[in-house]
Design a protein around this motif. Structure first.
Motif, PDB file in Angstrom:
ATOM      1  N   GLU A 799       0.818  -1.212   0.000  1.00 57.96           N
ATOM      2  CA  GLU A 799       0.000   0.000   0.000  1.00 57.96           C
ATOM      3  C   GLU A 799       0.855   1.267   0.000  1.00 57.96           C
ATOM      4  N   SER A 800       2.171   1.110   0.112  1.00 50.01           N
ATOM      5  CA  SER A 800       3.089   2.246   0.130  1.00 50.01           C
ATOM      6  C   SER A 800       4.364   1.809  -0.569  1.00 50.01           C
ATOM      7  N   ASP A 801       5.157   2.778  -0.975  1.00 54.54           N
ATOM      8  CA  ASP A 801       6.446   2.426  -1.573  1.00 54.54           C
ATOM      9  C   ASP A 801       7.568   2.947  -0.681  1.00 54.54           C
ATOM     10  N   SER A 802       8.813   2.594  -1.044  1.00 58.49           N
ATOM     11  CA  SER A 802       9.960   2.937  -0.196  1.00 58.49           C
ATOM     12  C   SER A 802      10.171   4.447  -0.116  1.00 58.49           C
ATOM     13  N   VAL A 803       9.881   5.149  -1.187  1.00 57.35           N
ATOM     14  CA  VAL A 803      10.078   6.610  -1.181  1.00 57.35           C
ATOM     15  C   VAL A 803       9.162   7.248  -0.149  1.00 57.35           C
ATOM     16  N   THR A 804       7.901   6.833  -0.172  1.00 62.23           N
ATOM     17  CA  THR A 804       6.931   7.371   0.794  1.00 62.23           C
ATOM     18  C   THR A 804       7.327   6.994   2.212  1.00 62.23           C
ATOM     19  N   LEU A 805       7.716   5.732   2.400  1.00 65.14           N
ATOM     20  CA  LEU A 805       8.096   5.284   3.738  1.00 65.14           C
ATOM     21  C   LEU A 805       9.310   6.043   4.252  1.00 65.14           C
ATOM     22  N   LEU A 806      10.314   6.223   3.412  1.00 69.33           N
ATOM     23  CA  LEU A 806      11.528   6.914   3.853  1.00 69.33           C
ATOM     24  C   LEU A 806      11.223   8.336   4.290  1.00 69.33           C
ATOM     25  N   ARG A 807      10.318   9.012   3.556  1.00 68.62           N
ATOM     26  CA  ARG A 807       9.938  10.364   3.968  1.00 68.62           C
ATOM     27  C   ARG A 807       9.273  10.330   5.338  1.00 68.62           C
ATOM     28  N   HIS A 808       8.426   9.343   5.528  1.00 66.98           N
ATOM     29  CA  HIS A 808       7.684   9.241   6.784  1.00 66.98           C
ATOM     30  C   HIS A 808       8.624   8.904   7.940  1.00 66.98           C
ATOM     31  N   VAL A 809       9.522   7.932   7.726  1.00 67.21           N
ATOM     32  CA  VAL A 809      10.423   7.497   8.799  1.00 67.21           C
ATOM     33  C   VAL A 809      11.415   8.594   9.150  1.00 67.21           C
ATOM     34  N   LYS A 810      11.899   9.302   8.161  1.00 65.12           N
ATOM     35  CA  LYS A 810      12.819  10.413   8.436  1.00 65.12           C
ATOM     36  C   LYS A 810      12.169  11.464   9.323  1.00 65.12           C
TER      37      LYS A 810
END
Length: 825
Positions: A799-810
């Motif tokens: 439901e999400s990709d790594s780019v979106t996740l990295l922004r969120h985790v950062k």
């Protein structure tokens, strides 16, 4: 079961040919050295493959053994090269291999069974139970214990050995101490992709750090080297170690000079010989001065005499110092006068360093020009000193002694090395009318007289006469050990003919030694025969587990309905509360709970494992060899091997999974993404769980920073437990904060302040069939933990990709995020 020859052995380091010669000259029984690959000291000069035959010939000629260090982890694509090196080592007549990687050890046992196998200190053997587990994998000729053990703890290995086979023990007795447990340091890998488990330690422990307590800098004055231990010198503990049954006494220092090797070896040779003889130590003050002068950051007994944290790490400097000369009483341009006369010799040309409590990279050093009327004079222009910076009250250390260095250099360069002679057991046969025949008792070379034996009228050949003439082996490589006189009747032979027979026998032996086939101690087995069968890709749905370090994080995991929670609490007595919390919501969430063992278990600490057992978890996360041994026959819960078991190749994975009956293994944190993929393609992917998000545990150490710098105590007995009252970080030279945490055994772990994520590689990992992933929380509160968990759940569900996740985790990570060890080197 100890070997028949239980005489203690002195084992010296050799980073090059000069060091090898120095060790032999000073009385080493064996040396250890590395080759360019699979060697934990890649910065040493090391020996080449072409050096091996000549080096082993040199060592054996002088009665010294040679051990090769293959003490690094081995990745999947390196197994073929490791096999080749094992065969070369076996063919060269190497006496032993010192190995860290369990899969490589299995290969060595199968491919080169004639070469002794020594378990490296990198295996992190800290208890008899851990050693017992290793011995279920393959027989070993020696085990090198962790350096954090005390003499009393080492004695417990000997007690545990009674009743079952037990490898002889080797202990480090001198040299630099790693602050982290060997095999458990991920600092260089995490911060700079230079893994200590691969021979590329960047020595981050020797760097300065600031202590941050509850968000504020704790002023410690000149104390900045919070993780840098003083060096080990166990010369006074040798008798106790001999009594404890230690077989081998190891000197650290493959990066050191031949003068260091010679000086330290000859002092320990003296100490060990005294202990064997039961005599009082003959080690002198001059000997101790040599130990300190050749290299030291200050000398201590390390952990051998028991726990004393401030004694081990004073924090004032992290590099070589040498002995203290004293405090400056008066000084001026070009001269210094000390408060008291130094207790050690000082002469012009000696090197000194001025300790002003400043940054050690800016401190001043010089050589003494003259000594007049008790004053040390330094050349005003050529010394390079800024005399305005030198003040009364500063201390002076002696850093070099050219006269001593020259004496030691002459000692090892000019030493007349004693060759080890081959003992001959001779059988003499014949009777009057036949030739006299001299043969080696075990078979092989023979020599006979050119004229027949005569009947003796007066002086028949006696055993004494034969020994006298045949034993005249002079400068040959042989010595007469025994003679069996099987002559029939009274025989006579001219002495000149006896001498000719002796010379002919020596020629035959020499010819046999030079032209005979090399003894290859290897087999035809290939590493491929030890690999697991590769199953088809796992089509299971992805599963996310979460490692929690607080009940609040467990609550967040339950709210997020994760399938498995790993608990890693400082106090395992709280595990029962976590189990109760998970079980109370199991019908709603379906969550199962796994409890983590401590990273280290020392003798007498198996009670922690019983505590975990009594909490009745669904699974246990096993982090050390002791726990593998303890739980290997248990079937009432799942058993998961953690990252600290250092699974870096499929052979290691198969070995551990089978021997410990593990359900799954965690991929080693030393692997980058390419190496992870190689591992997952070389073994069934369903065997593994991979940590996708974490704060990398940098140092895991016996040294307690809390006790040393936040208390007046020396151990957990009198420190007052400041670890329970304060949140502590260490700030490194680039300003990064790293969280420091104590565990149940009062051992400290320093966690990387920047979280590592493998989100960008998720699609590649999933394509191998890997379905189980883990995120590890550190100090997140419930809300931030929940947001992190749900971000990764969305990634795994597609439901999400790594780019979106990295922004969120950062956004969640206050101290930043990195791809860390997973990046391509």
């Amino acid at each position: 079961m100890q070997p028949s020859d239980a005489t203690p052995e002195l084992l010296s380091p050799a980073g090059n040919w000069d060091c090898a010669r120095a060790a032999v000259a000073a009385g080493a029984d064996a040396i250890f050295f590395g080759l360019p690959k699979f060697n934990a000291r890649l910065r040493a000069d090391n020996f080449t493959e072409d050096d091996l035959p000549e080096l082993m010939k040199f060592l054996h000629k002088h009665g010294v053994k040679g051990f090769v260090t293959m003490n690094t982890l081995v990745f999947t694509d390196e197994l073929e090269a490791a096999e080749r090196q094992l065969r070369l080592i076996a063919a060269a007549g190497v006496d032993a291999l010192i190995i860290q990687d369990l899969g490589l050890a299995k290969m060595a046992r199968e491919i080169a069974p004639g070469v002794e196998l020594h378990a490296s200190t990198q295996m992190t053997i800290t208890s008899p139970e851990g050693l017992a587990f290793i011995e279920t994998l393959f027989p070993m000729e020696r085990a090198v214990l962790a350096r954090e053990l005390s003499l009393k703890e080492i004695e417990r290995f000997q007690a545990a050995a009674e009743g079952y086979v037990h490898a002889p023990l080797e202990v480090f007795v001198h040299g630099a101490l790693c602050v982290a447990y060997s095999g458990q340091c991920l600092t260089s890998e995490s911060l700079g992709q230079r893994s200590a488990n691969r021979g590329e330690c960047a020595q981050a422990c020797r760097m300065p750090y600031e202590l941050m307590v509850d968000g504020e800098v704790r002023e410690l004055g000149e104390v900045r080297y919070l993780l840098s231990p003083q060096d080990l010198a166990a010369v006074d503990i040798i008798p106790g170690l001999v009594k404890a049954g230690v077989k081998s006494f190891k000197i650290e220092g493959r990066l050191k000079s031949p003068e260091y090797v010679a000086a330290v070896t000859r002092v320990y040779r003296k100490a060990i010989d005294d202990a064997i003889a039961g005599a009082a130590s003959s080690v002198t003050a001059e000997d101790r001065y040599e130990l300190e002068m050749t290299f030291s950051r200050g000398l201590t007994t390390g952990w051998l005499a028991g726990t004393d944290h401030p004694y081990l790490v004073h924090g004032r400097f992290g590099k070589k110092r040498g002995p203290l000369l004293g405090e400056i009483a008066r000084c001026g341009p070009g001269w210094v006068e000390l408060k008291d006369e130094p207790a050690i010799p000082l002469t012009p040309g000696d090197g000194v360093v001025f300790d002003a409590g400043e940054d050690r990279n800016e401190e001043q050093g010089a050589r003494i020009w003259k000594i007049e009327n008790g004053c040390l004079l330094f050349h005003r222009s050529h010394s390079g000193l800024d005399f305005d910076r030198i003040r009364p009250g500063q201390t002076l250390y002696k850093t070099s002694d050219p006269k001593l260095e020259s004496e030691i250099r002459r000692f090892w360069q000019n030493a007349k090395l004693q060759e080890k002679k081959t003992p001959l057991h001779l059988v003499v046969s014949g009777q009057p009318g036949e030739p006299l025949v001299v043969a080696i008792a075990s078979g092989g070379a023979t020599a006979g007289s050119s004229s027949p034996l005569q009947a003796a009228s007066k002086h028949a050949l006696s055993a004494e006469t034969l020994i006298a003439q045949l034993g005249r082996l002079g400068d040959t490589s042989y010595e007469l050990a025994s003679l069996d006189n099987q002559l029939e009747g009274d025989c006579h032979l001219a002495v000149s003919e006896l001498n000719r027979v002796r010379r002919a026998l020596v020629e035959a032996l020499d010819s046999q030694a030079s032209s005979g086939p090399a003894v290859v101690k290897g087999t035809g087995i290939s590493y491929r025969e030890l690999m697991p069968e590769r199953a088809s890709a796992d089509s299971s749905e992805t599963v996310l587990s979460v490692l929690c370090r607080s009940l609040a994080q467990v609550d967040a995991a339950l709210d997020s309905r994760v399938s498995l929670v790993h608990c890693d609490f400082e106090d395992p007595r709280r595990y029962k509360d976590a189990v109760a919390m998970v079980r109370s919501r199991a019908s709603d969430t379906g969550t199962r709970i796994s409890l983590a063992t401590p990273r280290i278990l020392k003798p007498g600490e198996s009670g922690y494992l019983k505590l975990i057992e009594r909490a009745e978890p669904d699974a246990v996360l096993l982090r050390n060899l002791s726990s593998l041994e303890y739980y290997k026959d248990r079937t009432e819960f799942e058993k998961l091997g953690d990252f600290s078991l250092n699974v870096a190749n499929p052979i290691t994975a198969k070995l551990l999974k089978d021997a410990a009956r593990l359900d799954r293994l965690t991929v080693s944190y030393d692997l980058n993404i390419s190496q992870v993929l190689d591992l997952l393609r070389g073994a069934p992917a369903e065997w593994f769980e991979l940590t996708l998000h974490q704060h990398m545990p940098l140092f895991h150490m016996e040294h307690c920073v809390f006790c040393t710098f936040l208390s007046k105590g020396t151990s957990y007995k009198d420190c007052g437990r400041p670890c329970e009252e304060h949140v502590v970080h260490l700030r490194d030279r680039v300003g990064q904060l790293h969280r420091l945490v104590a565990d149940v055994g009062c051992r400290n772990t320093l966690f990387n302040g920047r979280a590592q994520t493998g989100a960008r590689f998720f699609d590649e990992l999933r394509a191998t069939g890997l379905s189980r992933y883990r995120i590890e929380l550190l100090d997140e509160d419930k809300d931030s933990a929940k947001r992190t968990i749900r971000a990764y759940q969305a990634l795994l569900r597609g439901e999400s990709d790594s780019v979106t996740l990295l922004r969120h985790v950062k956004a969640l990570e206050k101290l930043g995020v990195t791809e860390g060890t997973l990046q391509q080197a």
